[in-house]
Design an enzyme around this catalytic site. Structure first.
Site, PDB file in Angstrom:
ATOM      1  N   LYS A 103     -36.102  10.259  12.747  1.00  0.00           N
ATOM      2  CA  LYS A 103     -37.360  10.130  12.010  1.00  0.00           C
ATOM      3  C   LYS A 103     -37.541   8.666  11.625  1.00  0.00           C
ATOM      4  CE  LYS A 103     -38.660  10.221   7.757  1.00  0.00           C
ATOM      5  NZ  LYS A 103     -39.794   9.246   7.743  1.00  0.00           N
ATOM      6  N   GLU A 107     -42.449   6.221   7.934  1.00  0.00           N
ATOM      7  CA  GLU A 107     -43.880   6.479   8.140  1.00  0.00           C
ATOM      8  C   GLU A 107     -44.695   5.183   8.183  1.00  0.00           C
ATOM      9  OE1 GLU A 107     -43.063   7.371   3.694  1.00  0.00           O
ATOM     10  OE2 GLU A 107     -42.053   7.656   5.626  1.00  0.00           O
ATOM     11  N   GLY A 119     -31.738   3.334   3.660  1.00  0.00           N
ATOM     12  CA  GLY A 119     -32.871   3.284   2.746  1.00  0.00           C
ATOM     13  C   GLY A 119     -32.398   3.136   1.313  1.00  0.00           C
ATOM     14  N   GLU A 123     -26.456   4.076   4.303  1.00  0.00           N
ATOM     15  CA  GLU A 123     -26.493   2.625   4.072  1.00  0.00           C
ATOM     16  C   GLU A 123     -27.652   2.403   3.116  1.00  0.00           C
ATOM     17  OE1 GLU A 123     -27.579  -0.747   3.632  1.00  0.00           O
ATOM     18  OE2 GLU A 123     -28.372  -0.751   5.673  1.00  0.00           O
ATOM     19  N   CYS A 176     -31.565  -5.097   2.480  1.00  0.00           N
ATOM     20  CA  CYS A 176     -30.610  -4.422   1.595  1.00  0.00           C
ATOM     21  C   CYS A 176     -29.503  -5.358   1.155  1.00  0.00           C
ATOM     22  CB  CYS A 176     -30.036  -3.198   2.295  1.00  0.00           C
ATOM     23  SG  CYS A 176     -29.340  -3.572   3.916  1.00  0.00           S
ATOM     24  N   GLU A 200     -47.252  -0.062  -2.648  1.00  0.00           N
ATOM     25  CA  GLU A 200     -46.228   0.452  -3.561  1.00  0.00           C
ATOM     26  C   GLU A 200     -45.136  -0.587  -3.802  1.00  0.00           C
ATOM     27  OE1 GLU A 200     -42.946   4.086  -3.890  1.00  0.00           O
ATOM     28  OE2 GLU A 200     -44.393   4.089  -2.249  1.00  0.00           O
ATOM     29  N   TYR A 218     -45.352  -3.860  -3.165  1.00  0.00           N
ATOM     30  CA  TYR A 218     -46.039  -5.026  -3.739  1.00  0.00           C
ATOM     31  C   TYR A 218     -46.158  -4.882  -5.258  1.00  0.00           C
ATOM     32  CZ  TYR A 218     -50.397  -7.783  -4.572  1.00  0.00           C
ATOM     33  OH  TYR A 218     -51.377  -8.626  -5.037  1.00  0.00           O
ATOM     34  N   LYS A 256     -44.422  -2.904  -7.239  1.00  0.00           N
ATOM     35  CA  LYS A 256     -43.083  -2.858  -7.847  1.00  0.00           C
ATOM     36  C   LYS A 256     -42.529  -4.268  -8.042  1.00  0.00           C
ATOM     37  CE  LYS A 256     -38.333  -1.668  -6.696  1.00  0.00           C
ATOM     38  NZ  LYS A 256     -37.437  -1.309  -5.598  1.00  0.00           N
TER      39      LYS A 256
END
Length: 501
Positions: A193, A196, A246, A269, A303, A349, A351, A353
């Site tokens: 997956k 999105e 993620g 991860e 990350c 979202e 941006y 944050k």
């Protein structure tokens, strides 16, 4: 080809046509069962690029069924020579190299990534990683074990089975290859997956998987949203393993779903708040540049971002001065435009944050040295921002920002900075800058992190294992260790008439 061996940067495609927007199952393109589609955007312009079929539980079920069928004993995939699996991966790498320009342009347009970084770094890394994984295909092996008695005992490293793989939006193509490369090399089948926000390069690679000659059902790609398609993968009773890159928040949900369903194997991860420690004896130019790229690369959406810089007191002011000077050199704009050196954040979202965390830094007393706000009228752009006089209890020193925001803290003693560096839920990576080898080894041994870089930062290669301590994840990707995550070890013991040493 440049003198350094790096390929020259070709002119990007200006007439890119998006061919693949459907769900890929059994080497065929499918509409979603529900008939739903979702929009995909360019974060630099906020314009819609296309509509993509929206997979959910029913589509994941179809994909898992195809992957399970491809994994059956006696199937073309299970009976294929390991060296032939390797050949298919080499072929896929060649096809990605052929389509490198298209994929780099698409990654830049859909993900806000600088075109130069996409072409020279991401695509180069994908091709090298696939070839590394291809070479391992016929070298994953067990051993014989001299147990007591008249027995012959050996181990087999067998593929786990059907692997669900959930890909992030910050490195869509790189993370796709990090997931499918080892899984396929070991003989598994996969249901992927993509994020999105950034499904387009994964769907193009799906077409190359078919072109390379992988049997139907070995690779299946289901675009969709996390709470629907991602959750269906995590909780599926016929998926044997799930791998996710993620946020830590979502990683917890995935591990919980795996436990509540069939106790599927899990590798994660996740997030980080990585410390970078600069001692007074460090090469200051080198430290400033690596620390800078460590947090500003890809607009801070990494990350491993070096988002806590600890600088020894005697060089603190000079380090801050040089860091601010470096951060002010960026040219913001569309990442497809030549000369631009900073693109947008991925979506509104993220941006919002980032801007909220910047405001918290101002309110909590950090000194804003540069940046500190939005940029432009269109797209999700944030000014490169540097804070000094940051203290450990501030939100910007504790929370993962995932944006172009550098926090610079001061320290006096090694014992103090090691404790402060480790005082976090995260443990993905760290950096140390010093000319003293004893201090370098002492500090790197004490830091609770999956990777420590000394006098450099962000050096990642297919040959090296990558992963986190603590809440930065479980397991490792890449290197020889990464292949262990995609096999089960079976012990076989045979009674024999007489054992001979």
């Amino acid at each position: 080809m440049s003198s350094s061996g790096t390929p020259d940067l070709p002119v990007l495609l200006t007439d890119l046509k998006i061919q693949y927007t459907k769900i890929f199952i059994n080497n065929e393109w499918h509409d979603s069962v529900s008939g739903k589609k979702f929009p995909v955007f360019n974060p630099a312009t906020e314009e819609e690029l296309c509509q993509v079929e929206e997979g959910d539980k029913e589509d994941v079920d179809k994909a898992v069924k195809a992957a399970r069928q491809a994994f059956q004993i006696g199937s073309p995939w299970r009976t294929m020579d390991a060296s032939e699996r390797g050949r298919l991966l080499y072929k896929l790498a060649d096809l990605i190299e052929r389509d490198r320009l298209l994929l780099a342009t698409m990654e830049s347009m859909n993900g806000g990534k600088l075109y130069s970084n996409a072409y020279l770094n991401d695509l180069a890394g994908c091709i090298k990683t696939l070839r590394y994984c291809a070479g391992w295909a016929d070298k994953i092996q067990g051993r014989t074990i001299p147990i007591d008695g008249n027995f012959f005992t050996y181990t087999r490293h067998e593929p786990i089975g059907v692997c669900g793989q959930i890909i992030p939006w910050n490195f869509p193509l790189v993370m796709l290859i990090w997931k499918i490369g080892p899984a396929l090399s070991c003989g598994n089948t996969v249901v992927v997956k993509p994020a999105e926000q950034t499904p387009l390069t994964a769907l193009h690679v799906a077409s190359l998987i078919k072109e390379a000659g992988f049997p139907p059902g070995v690779v299946n790609i289901v675009p969709g949203y996390g709470p629907t398609a991602g959750a269906a993968i995590s909780s599926h009773m016929d998926i044997d393993k799930v791998a996710f890159t993620g946020s830590t928040e979502v990683g917890k949900l995935i591990k919980e779903a795996a436990g509540k369903s069939n106790l599927k194997r899990v590798t994660l991860e996740l997030g980080g708040k990585s410390p970078c420690i600069v001692l007074a004896d460090a090469d200051l130019d080198n430290a400033v540049e690596f620390a800078h790229h460590g947090v500003f690369y890809h607009q801070g959406q990494c990350c491993i971002a070096a988002s806590r810089i600890f600088v020894e007191e005697s060089i603190y002011d000079e380090f801050v001065r040089r860091s601010v000077e470096r951060a002010k050199k960026y040219i913001l704009g569309n990442p497809l435009t030549p000369g631009v050196t900073q693109g947008p954040q991925i979506d509104k979202e993220q941006y919002d944050k980032i801007l909220d965390l910047i405001e918290s830094g101002k309110k909590e007393g950090a000194k804003l040295e540069c940046g500190g706000g939005p940029w432009g009228n269109k797209g999700y752009f944030v000014q490169p921002t540097v804070f000094s006089n940051v203290t450990d209890e501030m939100r910007i020193a504790k929370e993962e920002i995932f944006g172009p925001v550098q926090q610079i803290m001061k320290f006096k003693s090694l014992d103090d900075v090691i404790k402060r560096a480790n005082n976090t839920f995260y443990g993905l990576s760290a950096g140390v800058f010093t000319k003293d080898i004893d201090k370098a080894i002492t500090i790197s041994s004490a830091l609770q992190a999956g990777t420590v870089w000394v006098n450099c930062y962000g050096v990642v290669s297919a040959q090296c294992p990558f992963g986190g301590f603590k809440m930065s994840g479980n397991g490792r990707e890449l290197g020889e260790y990464g292949f262990h995550e995609y096999t089960e070890v079976k012990t076989v013991t045979v009674k024999i008439s007489q054992k001979n040493s």
